[in-house]
Design a protein around this motif. Structure first.
Motif, PDB file in Angstrom:
ATOM      1  N   ARG A  82      -7.155  -8.763  -9.347  1.00 17.55           N
ATOM      2  CA  ARG A  82      -7.521  -7.668  -8.462  1.00 17.55           C
ATOM      3  C   ARG A  82      -8.141  -6.526  -9.261  1.00 17.55           C
ATOM      4  O   ARG A  82      -7.842  -6.354 -10.442  1.00 17.55           O
ATOM      5  N   PRO A  83      -9.014  -5.728  -8.624  1.00 12.54           N
ATOM      6  CA  PRO A  83      -9.672  -4.646  -9.369  1.00 12.54           C
ATOM      7  C   PRO A  83      -8.700  -3.626  -9.937  1.00 12.54           C
ATOM      8  O   PRO A  83      -8.895  -3.130 -11.053  1.00 12.54           O
ATOM      9  N   HIS A  84      -7.637  -3.294  -9.193  1.00 13.88           N
ATOM     10  CA  HIS A  84      -6.681  -2.268  -9.644  1.00 13.88           C
ATOM     11  C   HIS A  84      -5.262  -2.811  -9.705  1.00 13.88           C
ATOM     12  O   HIS A  84      -4.307  -2.024  -9.742  1.00 13.88           O
ATOM     13  N   GLY A  85      -5.082  -4.105  -9.776  1.00 18.41           N
ATOM     14  CA  GLY A  85      -3.750  -4.686  -9.840  1.00 18.41           C
ATOM     15  C   GLY A  85      -3.024  -4.555  -8.514  1.00 18.41           C
ATOM     16  O   GLY A  85      -3.576  -4.846  -7.449  1.00 18.41           O
ATOM     17  N   LEU A  86      -1.756  -4.095  -8.569  1.00 20.37           N
ATOM     18  CA  LEU A  86      -0.969  -3.904  -7.347  1.00 20.37           C
ATOM     19  C   LEU A  86      -1.322  -2.621  -6.621  1.00 20.37           C
ATOM     20  O   LEU A  86      -0.957  -2.446  -5.450  1.00 20.37           O
ATOM     21  N   PHE A  87      -2.030  -1.730  -7.280  1.00 23.68           N
ATOM     22  CA  PHE A  87      -2.354  -0.437  -6.679  1.00 23.68           C
ATOM     23  C   PHE A  87      -3.533  -0.583  -5.717  1.00 23.68           C
ATOM     24  O   PHE A  87      -4.506  -1.291  -6.013  1.00 23.68           O
ATOM     25  N   VAL A  88      -3.426   0.113  -4.582  1.00 22.04           N
ATOM     26  CA  VAL A  88      -4.483   0.127  -3.571  1.00 22.04           C
ATOM     27  C   VAL A  88      -4.902   1.578  -3.375  1.00 22.04           C
ATOM     28  O   VAL A  88      -4.059   2.419  -3.038  1.00 22.04           O
ATOM     29  N   PRO A  89      -6.147   1.928  -3.597  1.00 21.12           N
ATOM     30  CA  PRO A  89      -6.581   3.325  -3.425  1.00 21.12           C
ATOM     31  C   PRO A  89      -6.340   3.800  -1.993  1.00 21.12           C
ATOM     32  O   PRO A  89      -6.712   3.135  -1.018  1.00 21.12           O
ATOM     33  N   THR A  90      -5.716   4.974  -1.884  1.00 22.81           N
ATOM     34  CA  THR A  90      -5.381   5.563  -0.584  1.00 22.81           C
ATOM     35  C   THR A  90      -5.718   7.049  -0.622  1.00 22.81           C
ATOM     36  O   THR A  90      -5.536   7.711  -1.645  1.00 22.81           O
ATOM     37  N   LYS A  91      -6.161   7.573   0.519  1.00 25.98           N
ATOM     38  CA  LYS A  91      -6.556   8.975   0.619  1.00 25.98           C
ATOM     39  C   LYS A  91      -5.482   9.753   1.367  1.00 25.98           C
ATOM     40  O   LYS A  91      -5.020   9.340   2.435  1.00 25.98           O
ATOM     41  N   PHE A  92      -5.068  10.913   0.776  1.00 24.68           N
ATOM     42  CA  PHE A  92      -4.077  11.798   1.377  1.00 24.68           C
ATOM     43  C   PHE A  92      -4.712  13.162   1.611  1.00 24.68           C
ATOM     44  O   PHE A  92      -5.679  13.556   0.934  1.00 24.68           O
ATOM     45  N   LYS A  93      -4.128  13.913   2.576  1.00 28.13           N
ATOM     46  CA  LYS A  93      -4.649  15.223   2.891  1.00 28.13           C
ATOM     47  C   LYS A  93      -4.388  16.218   1.767  1.00 28.13           C
ATOM     48  O   LYS A  93      -5.232  17.034   1.443  1.00 28.13           O
ATOM     49  N   ASN A  94      -3.195  16.148   1.206  1.00 30.24           N
ATOM     50  CA  ASN A  94      -2.838  17.056   0.125  1.00 30.24           C
ATOM     51  C   ASN A  94      -1.882  16.335  -0.812  1.00 30.24           C
ATOM     52  O   ASN A  94      -1.443  15.210  -0.547  1.00 30.24           O
ATOM     53  N   LEU A  95      -1.508  17.004  -1.898  1.00 25.18           N
ATOM     54  CA  LEU A  95      -0.662  16.375  -2.897  1.00 25.18           C
ATOM     55  C   LEU A  95       0.777  16.239  -2.439  1.00 25.18           C
ATOM     56  O   LEU A  95       1.500  15.331  -2.873  1.00 25.18           O
ATOM     57  N   ARG A  96       1.212  17.118  -1.529  1.00 27.58           N
ATOM     58  CA  ARG A  96       2.601  17.013  -1.034  1.00 27.58           C
ATOM     59  C   ARG A  96       2.807  15.786  -0.163  1.00 27.58           C
ATOM     60  O   ARG A  96       3.928  15.330   0.008  1.00 27.58           O
ATOM     61  N   SER A  97       1.721  15.263   0.393  1.00 27.75           N
ATOM     62  CA  SER A  97       1.844  14.082   1.256  1.00 27.75           C
ATOM     63  C   SER A  97       1.965  12.783   0.472  1.00 27.75           C
ATOM     64  O   SER A  97       2.204  11.717   1.056  1.00 27.75           O
ATOM     65  N   VAL A  98       1.803  12.822  -0.851  1.00 25.44           N
ATOM     66  CA  VAL A  98       1.871  11.609  -1.665  1.00 25.44           C
ATOM     67  C   VAL A  98       3.332  11.233  -1.866  1.00 25.44           C
ATOM     68  O   VAL A  98       4.149  12.042  -2.349  1.00 25.44           O
ATOM     69  N   GLY A  99       3.714  10.010  -1.487  1.00 26.53           N
ATOM     70  CA  GLY A  99       5.076   9.554  -1.643  1.00 26.53           C
ATOM     71  C   GLY A  99       5.274   8.854  -2.976  1.00 26.53           C
ATOM     72  O   GLY A  99       4.408   8.840  -3.862  1.00 26.53           O
ATOM     73  N   SER A 100       6.442   8.274  -3.169  1.00 28.51           N
ATOM     74  CA  SER A 100       6.745   7.553  -4.411  1.00 28.51           C
ATOM     75  C   SER A 100       5.977   6.231  -4.441  1.00 28.51           C
ATOM     76  O   SER A 100       5.729   5.611  -3.401  1.00 28.51           O
ATOM     77  N   TYR A 101       5.655   5.819  -5.637  1.00 33.44           N
ATOM     78  CA  TYR A 101       4.889   4.584  -5.815  1.00 33.44           C
ATOM     79  C   TYR A 101       5.839   3.407  -5.709  1.00 33.44           C
ATOM     80  O   TYR A 101       6.841   3.319  -6.447  1.00 33.44           O
ATOM     81  N   GLN A 102       5.542   2.474  -4.794  1.00 33.29           N
ATOM     82  CA  GLN A 102       6.466   1.384  -4.512  1.00 33.29           C
ATOM     83  C   GLN A 102       6.525   0.347  -5.635  1.00 33.29           C
ATOM     84  O   GLN A 102       7.538  -0.344  -5.779  1.00 33.29           O
TER      85      GLN A 102
END
Length: 286
Positions: free
Chosen positions: A63-83
């Motif tokens: 895969r291009p980025h491994g297990l990570f999938v690029p995702t867009k958030f409105k702000n930095l507080r909306s970013v949750g923990s990485y599974q």
């Protein structure tokens, strides 16, 4: 000694060797995050639904980025923990544990010392310093009796043609034999004319002495033949062959005009060498 445990040092090794062998080797650093790992990536980094389906069918390493999938958030507080944080940390520990590492010592070397020192131009001589060297042969001038006016002669000037060449064993001098009967010695590097010898004049003088001895036998010949022979005698004879002595200890050369051969001491080897060559030549003539 490590805590309450005592270890015996191997034979032939001291404490300094053990301390050097137990040096810590730092693990390789992880690559910095890219634009795709940003919480607000550009639209070009966001995968489509078709690309997500294709990524799910591929292996994790492909895969291009491994297990990570690029995702867009409105702000930095909306970013949750990485599974996949624990899984990726565990795989990195396995890579560091199973992959052998070797300490690379960095050498402090001056870059200028790696560049070889170039020799001076004077040490590389002899080398060509000019595109071409021109050797100018002088024009020859001789007198010929005219058939219309009796008793008068006119001078004829022609460009001498080089018939033969020879180079000295050391390559410093060049001798040429021309159609005007002259042997000329040149300097190869500069093209300067050093010396010249009129070999045809010596041959004509020798023939004249022989013809005087046979004058009584040729009294019955016609006058026309005598005039033709005089005109032929006035015209110089060309040098047909010339060769430098291959022995570099004796600076001399031999030149041939018609059926006569003359040995010439060039004088480039000094006065003693020239006198020795002349003595040998006199003994040969006797």
């Amino acid at each position: 000694i490590s805590g309450d445990t005592v270890y015996l040092a191997p034979k032939g090794k001291n404490s300094l060797t053990l301390s050097l062998s137990a040096q810590h080797i730092a693990p390789p650093k992880k690559p910095p995050p890219t634009h795709a790992e940003s919480y607000n990536p550009s639209e070009e980094y966001l995968p489509t639904d078709e690309q997500l389906k294709e990524w799910e069918e591929l292996e994790t390493a492909d895969r291009p980025h491994g297990l990570f999938v690029p995702t867009k958030f409105k702000n930095l507080r909306s970013v949750g923990s990485y599974q996949h944080l624990v899984r990726e940390a565990f795989e990195r520990c396995l890579d560091l544990y199973l992959c052998p590492r070797v300490m690379k010592r960095r050498l402090n070397i001056d870059p200028e010392s790696l560049v070889p020192s170039l020799p001076r131009a004077a040490d590389l001589r002899p080398f060509p310093t000019a595109m071409a060297v021109q050797f100018d042969t002088p024009a020859m001038t001789y007198s010929v009796k005219s058939a219309e006016e009796e008793g008068e002669s006119k001078e004829v000037k022609e460009t001498a043609m080089v018939r033969c060449l020879s180079v000295s064993p050391d390559g410093q001098y060049l001798v040429s034999g021309a159609s005007d009967g002259f042997v000329r010695m040149w300097e190869v590097q500069t093209g300067r004319l050093l010396r010249s010898w009129n070999i045809a004049a010596l041959v004509l003088a020798d023939k004249k002495d022989k013809d005087d001895e046979k004058a009584d036998e040729n009294e019955n010949e016609t006058t026309t033949k005598e005039e033709d022979s005089k005109q032929d005698k006035n015209k110089p004879k060309p040098v047909v062959s010339i060769e430098w002595n291959p022995n570099s200890s004796h600076h001399c050369l031999i030149a041939a005009v018609e059926n006569c051969a003359d040995i010439i001491a060039t004088g480039t080897g000094g006065s003693d060498d020239a006198e020795l060559i002349i003595m040998h030549q006199l003994q040969y003539d006797l």
